[in-house]
Design an enzyme around this catalytic site. Structure first.
Site, PDB file in Angstrom:
ATOM      1  CD1 TRP A  10      -2.090  -2.047   0.457  1.00  0.00           C
ATOM      2  CD2 TRP A  10      -2.803  -1.198   2.298  1.00  0.00           C
ATOM      3  NE1 TRP A  10      -3.226  -2.894   0.697  1.00  0.00           N
ATOM      4  CE2 TRP A  10      -3.728  -2.090   1.860  1.00  0.00           C
ATOM      5  CE3 TRP A  10      -3.289  -0.553   3.330  1.00  0.00           C
ATOM      6  CZ2 TRP A  10      -4.788  -2.819   2.522  1.00  0.00           C
ATOM      7  CZ3 TRP A  10      -4.459  -1.191   4.165  1.00  0.00           C
ATOM      8  CH2 TRP A  10      -5.076  -2.428   3.724  1.00  0.00           C
ATOM      9  CD  GLU A  98       8.100   3.050  -3.930  1.00  0.00           C
ATOM     10  OE1 GLU A  98       7.516   2.998  -3.079  1.00  0.00           O
ATOM     11  OE2 GLU A  98       7.695   3.299  -5.126  1.00  0.00           O
ATOM     12  CB  SER A 214       3.181  -0.976 -14.330  1.00  0.00           C
ATOM     13  OG  SER A 214       3.712   0.198 -13.725  1.00  0.00           O
ATOM     14  N   GLY A 235       1.425  -2.568  -6.315  1.00  0.00           N
ATOM     15  CA  GLY A 235       1.589  -1.051  -5.683  1.00  0.00           C
ATOM     16  C   GLY A 235       0.076  -0.705  -5.992  1.00  0.00           C
ATOM     17  N   GLY A 236      -0.008   0.237  -6.909  1.00  0.00           N
ATOM     18  CA  GLY A 236      -1.213   0.889  -7.383  1.00  0.00           C
ATOM     19  C   GLY A 236      -2.301   0.123  -7.468  1.00  0.00           C
TER      20      GLY A 236
END
Ligand code: 13P
Length: 251
Positions: A10, A98, A214, A235-236
């Protein structure tokens, strides 16, 4: 037989009420996913204790997105592996690009974090992956190989039972640009070979290697069909329960 895993990262998204709603929705839909696929959600630290309770009755396991490189003490703002374990976390993501990029996470620091996480009884999802410049210079094998060696070669075959590797090419994270299934398969096979060289073929065969970057309902099936891709770190698309579950149903 190695585990198939679909894990949602998240990142720094959702307030606590939003996170609770998302966790509830994922838990409710998790029964629709194949029993052969494990589901994990990696929520922000502030949400872990509340979400742990909500997930108890579902197949969804809880992860944190990082832990400290020290066991305890005067490290203001840090969260230890033991603290994560105490709120029923089963996993921790370590070495996400990240964190490497924005927070100076080095392979040496990761070794310390992995030791503490494994010592606390957590499973580790270790992220590796090259950036765009490295990919364009054809250095992706070299970069990923070095990340695997510098971190995982400090551990044992026994430790590897509790470690999952996630290959996340930095250029594919949050960009909408997915690695092709051939590109991903090629480097997953390379990672498995690097594990076999150190730990032997049996350990390498049993290690789950996830793809991240992605990954979404429209491309998950093709990626997961590859021989050495054992699921995804999402992720997204993990911020929408529907999409996350749809990805897990791609198996
Ligand atoms: P996206 O799926 O948003 O590209 O993020 C991937 C990722 O970094 C998961 O850890």
């Amino acid at each position: 037989m190695r585990k198939k895993i679909v894990a949602g990262n998240w990142k720094m998204n959702t307030t606590l009420p939003e996170g609770i709603e998302l966790a509830k929705a994922v838990a409710a839909k998790s029964a629709e996913t194949p029993s052969s696929v494990d589901l994990i959600v990696a929520a922000p630290f502030t949400h872990l204790a509340s979400i742990a309770d909500l997930l108890k009755t579902s197949k969804v396991e809880l992860a944190a997105q990082n832990c400290a490189d020290h066991a305890s003490g005067a490290y203001t703002g840090e969260v230890s592996a033991d603290m994560l374990k105490s709120v029923s976390c089963k996993w921790v993501i370590l070495g996400h690009s990240e964190r490497r990029q924005y927070y100076g996470e080095t392979d040496a620091k990761l070794v310390e974090k992995l030791k503490l996480a494994l010592g606390a009884g957590l499973g580790v999802i270790l992220c590796v992956g090259e950036n765009l410049e490295e990919r364009e210079a054809g250095k992706h094998f070299e970069v990923v190989g070095a990340q695997i060696k510098d971190v995982l070669y400090n551990f044992t075959a026994e430790d590897m039972k509790h470690i999952v590797v996630a290959y996340e090419p930095v250029w594919a994270i949050g960009t909408g640009k997915t690695a092709t299934s051939d590109q991903a398969q090629e480097i997953h096979a390379f990672i498995r070979k690097a594990l076999a060289d150190k730990f032997g073929a049996a350990v390498a065969e049993d290690t789950t290697i996830l793809y991240g970057g992605s990954c979404k309902p429209s491309n998950a099936k093709e990626l997961f069909a590859q021989k050495d891709i054992d699921g995804g770190l999402i992720g997204g698309a993990a911020l929408k329960a529907e999409d996350f579950i749809q990805i897990a149903k791609s198996y």
